[in-house]
Design a protein around this motif. Structure first.
Motif, mmCIF file in Angstrom:
data_model
loop_
_atom_site.group_PDB
_atom_site.id
_atom_site.type_symbol
_atom_site.label_atom_id
_atom_site.label_comp_id
_atom_site.label_asym_id
_atom_site.label_seq_id
_atom_site.Cartn_x
_atom_site.Cartn_y
_atom_site.Cartn_z
ATOM 1 N N VAL A 80 0.858 -1.175 0.000
ATOM 2 C CA VAL A 80 0.000 0.000 0.000
ATOM 3 C C VAL A 80 0.898 1.230 0.000
ATOM 4 O O VAL A 80 1.664 1.442 0.937
ATOM 5 C CB VAL A 80 -0.933 0.026 1.226
ATOM 6 C CG1 VAL A 80 -1.701 1.338 1.293
ATOM 7 C CG2 VAL A 80 -1.901 -1.144 1.168
ATOM 8 N N THR A 81 0.835 2.008 -1.073
ATOM 9 C CA THR A 81 1.649 3.214 -1.187
ATOM 10 C C THR A 81 0.782 4.359 -1.700
ATOM 11 O O THR A 81 -0.425 4.219 -1.865
ATOM 12 C CB THR A 81 2.841 2.999 -2.149
ATOM 13 O OG1 THR A 81 2.341 2.818 -3.477
ATOM 14 C CG2 THR A 81 3.654 1.784 -1.736
ATOM 15 N N GLU A 82 1.434 5.486 -1.993
ATOM 16 C CA GLU A 82 0.695 6.670 -2.398
ATOM 17 C C GLU A 82 -0.037 6.476 -3.720
ATOM 18 O O GLU A 82 -1.168 6.928 -3.893
ATOM 19 C CB GLU A 82 1.644 7.878 -2.520
ATOM 20 C CG GLU A 82 2.144 8.429 -1.202
ATOM 21 C CD GLU A 82 3.327 7.669 -0.645
ATOM 22 O OE1 GLU A 82 3.885 8.101 0.368
ATOM 23 O OE2 GLU A 82 3.694 6.617 -1.212
ATOM 24 N N ASP A 83 0.594 5.835 -4.691
ATOM 25 C CA ASP A 83 -0.012 5.791 -6.025
ATOM 26 C C ASP A 83 0.064 4.425 -6.677
ATOM 27 O O ASP A 83 -0.336 4.268 -7.829
ATOM 28 C CB ASP A 83 0.641 6.835 -6.929
ATOM 29 C CG ASP A 83 2.123 6.575 -7.126
ATOM 30 O OD1 ASP A 83 2.774 7.348 -7.837
ATOM 31 O OD2 ASP A 83 2.635 5.587 -6.572
ATOM 32 N N GLY A 84 0.574 3.414 -5.998
ATOM 33 C CA GLY A 84 0.643 2.082 -6.564
ATOM 34 C C GLY A 84 2.034 1.690 -7.000
ATOM 35 O O GLY A 84 2.276 0.541 -7.321
ATOM 36 N N THR A 85 2.973 2.636 -7.026
ATOM 37 C CA THR A 85 4.349 2.328 -7.328
ATOM 38 C C THR A 85 5.165 2.443 -6.053
ATOM 39 O O THR A 85 4.693 2.952 -5.042
ATOM 40 C CB THR A 85 4.914 3.308 -8.374
ATOM 41 O OG1 THR A 85 4.868 4.630 -7.835
ATOM 42 C CG2 THR A 85 4.116 3.255 -9.645
#
Length: 381
Positions: A325-330
């Motif tokens: 789980v991150t800010e934008d998927g990367t």
């Protein structure tokens, strides 16, 4: 005595964005029973499991089961046939849903690994190859190398291995900004604290407040992924002194139905830790406790629907899941800083203590992944 090794693998999950919908009672009941059994055996660590991946593997196994072995599988999964169908959202061409260019991809694949010389029933082979982008590989397991033996378990693979892989990649409907991620405290179950990268955004989400049977309050938040077909649902006790196990004990199909019908769109300040987990589980004992016993017993296992050869049984059920789980998927590389965000007057959902998460397909209510975060700083990848 031949062994049947059923391996359930969840690969390459990069979590980031989804939506809302109606439930599939059988799948949901299985998911919650599986999670309840796992939380008792894995009671002091982060937990990640893909009920959908496990269920799909068992359904594939069900196609070759007969007699009481089949009855037990049907009872656990809620099916009354040995030829169950794929969920509609996974039965698309190539087992995909969505488009990676649109920010969401969900793909199912299954591989049947067969010992060279073992004769399978043509009907079973046909079903297996049509099951979620299926493929069949002939191998000589006696020549597998040591690293492969470690991967499949101490005894190495048997003459048949059933492998299912469920992959999800997505981006949030509204992405978190790396510039808004800051290092903040996260309260652990033992009362101590750790520092974690805490993402933040002010946004409209589905939100609700509920009471446990003990009258303790808890909150539920739903973050949609791009396309509004999938969502990540988060639940945590309102009082940070309330242990997470009390909330886990409340999980039931009825509770989930209450969440779905009661959540309301609310503008909120959302704080969510960035985390990355790898879960490896041996599900044999768990599935046995849930009523699947004959399949693991060489004297009672009945897989005559798979092969005419006698003695096939399930030696292990290995499950692997990864989640990020991150800010934008990367993979985010932004630096973090020791600072607090300026408070607004909007309500706050701050996951700065242990919480539960569920990644769901909204139209069916199928739980693709679920687990808990006790310590997001334990980066298991």
């Amino acid at each position: 005595m031949r062994r049947l090794l059923m391996t359930s693998l969840l690969l390459c999950l990069h979590l980031l964005e989804s939506s809302h919908g109606n439930s599939n009672p059988g799948d949901r009941e299985f998911a919650l029973r599986l999670y309840a059994s796992l939380r008792e055996t894995e009671n002091s660590s982060n937990l990640l499991v893909s009920p959908a991946s496990v269920s799909l593997g068992l359904r594939l196994l069900m196609m070759g089961a007969r007699g009481h072995t089949l009855t037990q599988l049907q009872g656990l999964l809620g099916y009354h046939t040995n030829n169950p169908q794929l969920p509609e959202f996974l039965s698309q061409p190539q087992g995909t849903m969505g488009n990676s260019s649109q920010g969401v991809e969900l793909q199912l694949s299954s591989t049947l690994l067969v010992q060279s010389g073992l004769q399978l029933r043509p009907e079973f082979t046909q079903h297996a190859l049509g099951w979620g982008n299926g493929s069949l590989l002939r191998l000589n397991f006696s020549r597998t190398n040591h690293s492969q033996g470690d991967h499949y378990g101490s005894g190495g693979p048997g003459p048949v291995a059933l492998v299912t892989a469920l992959t999800f990649r997505g981006v949030w409907q509204k992405q978190f900004l790396s510039s808004d991620t800051h290092t903040l405290p996260f309260s652990l179950s033992d009362g101590t604290h750790t520092k974690v990268p805490m993402m933040y955004q002010a946004t409209e989400v589905n939100f609700g407040q509920f009471r446990m049977s003990s009258d303790q309050r808890y909150t539920v938040l739903e973050l949609p992924y791009h396309g509004h077909a999938l969502s990540l649902m988060l639940a945590l006790p309102s009082d940070r002194k309330t242990p997470l196990w009390q909330l886990e004990a409340e999980l039931s199909p009825r509770a989930l139905e209450s969440w779905e019908s009661s959540l309301r769109r609310t503008k909120m300040d959302v704080f969510l830790p960035r985390f990355r987990f790898l879960g490896r589980l041996d599900l044999r004992l768990v599935l046995t406790s849930l009523g699947i016993s004959d399949a693991f017993d060489p004297t009672t296992a009945d897989f005559r629907g798979m092969s005419d050869e006698e003695g096939l049984y399930v030696s292990e059920v290995l499950h692997q899941a990864t989640m990020e789980v991150t800010e934008d998927g990367t993979k985010a590389a932004a630096a973090t800083a020791m600072m607090l965000l300026k408070r607004s007057r909007a309500p706050v959902f701050k996951a700065d203590r242990p919480f539960i998460f569920l990644l769901r397909h909204l139209n069916t209510g199928s739980i693709l992944f679920m687990g808990r975060v006790l310590n997001p700083a334990e980066q298991a990848l």
